[in-house]
Design a protein around this motif. Structure first.
Motif, short mmCIF file in Angstrom:
data_model
loop_
_atom_site.label_atom_id
_atom_site.label_comp_id
_atom_site.label_asym_id
_atom_site.label_seq_id
_atom_site.Cartn_x
_atom_site.Cartn_y
_atom_site.Cartn_z
N ILE A 1 -3.82 -4.40 10.69
CA ILE A 1 -2.91 -3.34 10.25
C ILE A 1 -2.96 -2.18 11.23
O ILE A 1 -1.93 -1.67 11.69
N TRP B 1 2.30 1.51 7.31
CA TRP B 1 1.82 0.49 6.38
C TRP B 1 1.57 1.10 5.01
O TRP B 1 1.94 0.50 3.98
N GLY C 1 4.64 1.57 2.98
CA GLY C 1 5.19 0.34 2.43
C GLY C 1 4.27 -0.39 1.47
O GLY C 1 4.71 -1.31 0.77
N ASN C 2 2.99 0.01 1.43
CA ASN C 2 2.00 -0.70 0.62
C ASN C 2 1.08 0.28 -0.11
O ASN C 2 -0.15 0.19 -0.01
N ASP D 1 0.01 0.64 -3.06
CA ASP D 1 -0.87 0.15 -4.11
C ASP D 1 -1.78 -0.98 -3.65
O ASP D 1 -2.50 -1.57 -4.46
N ASP D 2 -1.76 -1.29 -2.35
CA ASP D 2 -2.64 -2.34 -1.83
C ASP D 2 -4.10 -1.94 -1.98
O ASP D 2 -4.44 -0.74 -1.96
N ALA E 1 -5.38 0.42 0.58
CA ALA E 1 -4.71 1.70 0.76
C ALA E 1 -5.67 2.90 0.67
O ALA E 1 -5.59 3.80 1.51
#
Length: 248
Positions: A9, A206, A209-210, A212-213, A216
């Motif tokens: 990432i 990143w 766009g993410n 709740d990953d 994060a």
């Protein structure tokens, strides 16, 4: 067997996974002037930019080995993009025990000497694939300035001051291993900026766009703190370069 997802990432836009610009990589290629058809082994080859551009510019042949599935796939794409896939092969695997099937003209490990447990072990690993009279390429950090305290040492990704040498000390280390340094191309602060600042933009995009990953929170904290740490310490105290070595 793969790199942590956070690493891919962080360096998702990078073609070169160290503080080297494409211009510096080209400078190194011109300085060495490998002959057409020269065989190159690149251990921890990342996204394959050195092998691919040198195959295009100098018509070398070669093999890259890297533990990252993402970067290996990207390297193969780059070889096809530059029209050199017939001369360059990329292997997904553990570079720490890889030995070429036939001796090579240039054996390289650019910025990943952890594969050999440090500089001495990586030099010995590369020796096992090198033809007599061939060239080893090592990419390695060094202290650009003496760190003032342990906080600065740790901010530069070292546990203790002795983990890195000065530039002169690193060249002396190569000599003690039985090698002349015959070329070197060093990162400067601008090339450090291009490497490290690009990581922050990759992380931010990143995160957008993410959000709740599971990664994060960790990457958000990194983005909150890393730019100041880099500007205060790493940019000022840590150097980096690629060194070409030939047996004494």
């Amino acid at each position: 067997m793969d790199l942590p997802r956070s690493f891919t990432i962080r360096e998702s836009s990078h073609r070169i996974h160290n503080p080297f610009t494409g211009e510096k990589l080209a400078t190194l290629g011109r300085a060495l002037g490998p002959a057409p058809g020269a065989r190159v082994l690149d251990l921890a080859s990342g996204s394959g930019e050195m092998l691919c551009t040198w195959a295009r510019d100098h018509r070398i042949t070669g093999t890259g080995v890297d533990i990252s599935t993402v970067f290996t796939a990207r390297a193969r794409d780059r070889a096809r993009e530059l029209g050199v896939a017939d001369r360059i092969t990329f292997v997904h695997g553990d570079a720490s025990d890889h030995v070429a099937e036939a001796p090579v003209d240039i054996a390289a490990c650019i910025g990943a000497t952890w594969i050999g447990g440090g500089v001495p072990g990586t030099v010995r690993l590369l020796e096992s694939s090198l033809r007599p009279g061939g060239t080893i390429l090592i990419g390695e950090p060094f202290w650009r300035r003496e760190p003032p305290d342990q906080e600065a040492v740790e901010a530069c990704h070292a546990e203790k001051r002795e983990d890195f040498a000065s530039l002169a000390g690193l060249i002396e280390q190569f000599g003690a291993l039985g090698y002349h340094v015959v070329e070197m191309v060093l990162a400067d602060q601008d090339s450090w900026d291009r490497y490290r600042a690009a990581q922050w933009l990759n992380i931010r995009r990143w995160l957008d766009g993410n959000p709740d990953d599971e990664l994060a929170p960790t990457l958000r904290e990194e983005l909150d703190t890393d730019p100041v740490r880099y500007a205060r310490y790493e940019r000022e105290y840590l150097g980096w370069g690629v060194f070409a070595l030939m047996r004494r």
